[in-house]
Scaffold this motif. Sequence first.
Motif, PDB file in Angstrom:
ATOM      1  N   MET A 197       0.834  -1.184   0.000  1.00 42.58           N
ATOM      2  CA  MET A 197       0.000   0.000   0.000  1.00 42.58           C
ATOM      3  C   MET A 197       0.876   1.244   0.000  1.00 42.58           C
ATOM      4  SD  MET A 197      -3.030   0.987   2.712  1.00 42.58           S
ATOM      5  CE  MET A 197      -3.790  -0.628   2.422  1.00 42.58           C
ATOM      6  N   MET A 198       0.494   2.233  -0.756  1.00 43.20           N
ATOM      7  CA  MET A 198       1.268   3.470  -0.801  1.00 43.20           C
ATOM      8  C   MET A 198       1.428   4.021   0.621  1.00 43.20           C
ATOM      9  SD  MET A 198       0.540   6.960  -2.987  1.00 43.20           S
ATOM     10  CE  MET A 198       0.824   6.139  -4.568  1.00 43.20           C
ATOM     11  N   PRO A 199       2.672   4.222   1.064  1.00 40.40           N
ATOM     12  CA  PRO A 199       2.932   4.605   2.460  1.00 40.40           C
ATOM     13  C   PRO A 199       2.647   6.072   2.771  1.00 40.40           C
ATOM     14  CG  PRO A 199       4.982   4.514   1.256  1.00 40.40           C
ATOM     15  CD  PRO A 199       3.912   4.057   0.292  1.00 40.40           C
ATOM     16  N   THR A 200       1.441   6.513   2.492  1.00 37.51           N
ATOM     17  CA  THR A 200       1.019   7.874   2.810  1.00 37.51           C
ATOM     18  C   THR A 200      -0.369   7.807   3.437  1.00 37.51           C
ATOM     19  OG1 THR A 200      -0.022   8.212   0.648  1.00 37.51           O
ATOM     20  CG2 THR A 200       2.316   8.803   0.847  1.00 37.51           C
ATOM     21  N   VAL A 201      -0.777   8.892   4.058  1.00 38.66           N
ATOM     22  CA  VAL A 201      -2.115   8.945   4.646  1.00 38.66           C
ATOM     23  C   VAL A 201      -3.166   8.728   3.564  1.00 38.66           C
ATOM     24  CG1 VAL A 201      -3.798  10.405   5.834  1.00 38.66           C
ATOM     25  CG2 VAL A 201      -1.387  10.471   6.512  1.00 38.66           C
ATOM     26  N   PHE A 208      -4.771   2.481  -1.676  1.00 31.69           N
ATOM     27  CA  PHE A 208      -4.044   2.688  -2.923  1.00 31.69           C
ATOM     28  C   PHE A 208      -2.875   1.708  -2.979  1.00 31.69           C
ATOM     29  CE2 PHE A 208      -1.651   4.611  -6.258  1.00 31.69           C
ATOM     30  CZ  PHE A 208      -2.526   5.435  -6.952  1.00 31.69           C
ATOM     31  N   THR A 209      -3.062   0.591  -3.669  1.00 32.38           N
ATOM     32  CA  THR A 209      -2.044  -0.456  -3.701  1.00 32.38           C
ATOM     33  C   THR A 209      -1.219  -0.430  -4.987  1.00 32.38           C
ATOM     34  OG1 THR A 209      -3.650  -2.034  -4.582  1.00 32.38           O
ATOM     35  CG2 THR A 209      -3.351  -1.988  -2.203  1.00 32.38           C
ATOM     36  N   ILE A 210       0.019  -0.871  -4.846  1.00 31.31           N
ATOM     37  CA  ILE A 210       0.953  -0.951  -5.965  1.00 31.31           C
ATOM     38  C   ILE A 210       1.464  -2.386  -6.060  1.00 31.31           C
ATOM     39  CG2 ILE A 210       3.162  -0.151  -6.884  1.00 31.31           C
ATOM     40  CD1 ILE A 210       2.701   2.459  -5.345  1.00 31.31           C
ATOM     41  N   SER A 211       1.395  -2.955  -7.250  1.00 37.02           N
ATOM     42  CA  SER A 211       1.874  -4.321  -7.476  1.00 37.02           C
ATOM     43  C   SER A 211       3.206  -4.277  -8.210  1.00 37.02           C
ATOM     44  CB  SER A 211       0.866  -5.122  -8.307  1.00 37.02           C
ATOM     45  OG  SER A 211      -0.364  -5.237  -7.636  1.00 37.02           O
ATOM     46  N   LYS A 212       4.160  -5.085  -7.752  1.00 38.63           N
ATOM     47  CA  LYS A 212       5.469  -5.156  -8.388  1.00 38.63           C
ATOM     48  C   LYS A 212       5.564  -6.454  -9.188  1.00 38.63           C
ATOM     49  CE  LYS A 212       9.051  -3.548  -6.153  1.00 38.63           C
ATOM     50  NZ  LYS A 212       9.209  -2.200  -6.703  1.00 38.63           N
ATOM     51  N   TYR A 213       6.031  -6.335 -10.424  1.00 35.10           N
ATOM     52  CA  TYR A 213       6.176  -7.486 -11.310  1.00 35.10           C
ATOM     53  C   TYR A 213       7.639  -7.674 -11.693  1.00 35.10           C
ATOM     54  CZ  TYR A 213       1.141  -8.050 -12.109  1.00 35.10           C
ATOM     55  OH  TYR A 213      -0.204  -8.313 -11.946  1.00 35.10           O
ATOM     56  N   ARG A 214       7.997  -8.916 -11.965  1.00 36.18           N
ATOM     57  CA  ARG A 214       9.378  -9.232 -12.374  1.00 36.18           C
ATOM     58  C   ARG A 214       9.378 -10.199 -13.553  1.00 36.18           C
ATOM     59  NH1 ARG A 214      11.344 -11.161  -7.865  1.00 36.18           N
ATOM     60  NH2 ARG A 214      12.682  -9.409  -7.287  1.00 36.18           N
ATOM     61  N   TYR A 215      10.319  -9.996 -14.457  1.00 35.08           N
ATOM     62  CA  TYR A 215      10.551 -10.924 -15.562  1.00 35.08           C
ATOM     63  C   TYR A 215      11.991 -11.414 -15.458  1.00 35.08           C
ATOM     64  CZ  TYR A 215      10.694 -12.965 -20.240  1.00 35.08           C
ATOM     65  OH  TYR A 215      10.804 -13.851 -21.297  1.00 35.08           O
TER      66      TYR A 215
END
Length: 221
Positions: A197-201, A208-215
């Motif tokens: 989750m975005m580390p802000t109030v 507000f989530t952010i997903s990280k992807y890797r190849y």
Amino acid sequence: MAEYKIRNYRRSDYDSVRQLFASGMNEYVPSVCVHVLKQPWVIFVMVCLFLSLMVSSKSLILPLLAVTLLLAVGRQVLGYCWYMYIDHCLKEDLRDIQKTYMESKGSSFWVVEADESIIGTVAVKPSDEKHDELVLKRMSVRKDYRGLGIAKALSREVIGFARANGYKSVILNTLMVQYEAKKMYESVGFKKYFEYMMPTVYGRLVNFTISKYRYDTLHVT
């Protein structure tokens, strides 16, 4: 199928690239608004407001007007916040694309050209966390050219660059409303490995989530 070509960024592409990025990001405003409206606390506040006004006024007109006004104000506030995020990006790495990407080791910026216009972009830069990791950024395809495989072609361009330059993996971030982008990346071979989750109030308030992807570039497709 539309004829297009992927090439390296040129200084003359500057205005077109920035405009394409801004217009593409602006498309997410309605999705962000829907996402916020689905949050339990927002629904609770709206219901409480509606019921309290209906009880006190003994009419449907006032609570309906109040809720409508609140939704309109909320839409404007969210739109402004999103505009500020876009403006931040334009003042960050997209302020000087040539210096940030084309003149920095391990970085590059590509554009897609079709019908004498810039209709797609993607960029890469080395990760700040791992020396053998490359970060994919600024993927964008103009709305009327989507569904033609251009984003996949740009992804493969990035993967090829990573392999040629000895990077073991390519990573990227996606926002919670970028549903089509997530499906596209997964179809190319990217795997989600972390979500936060975005580390802000504001981030915690609207989930507000952010997903990280890797190849993994050692992966053979």
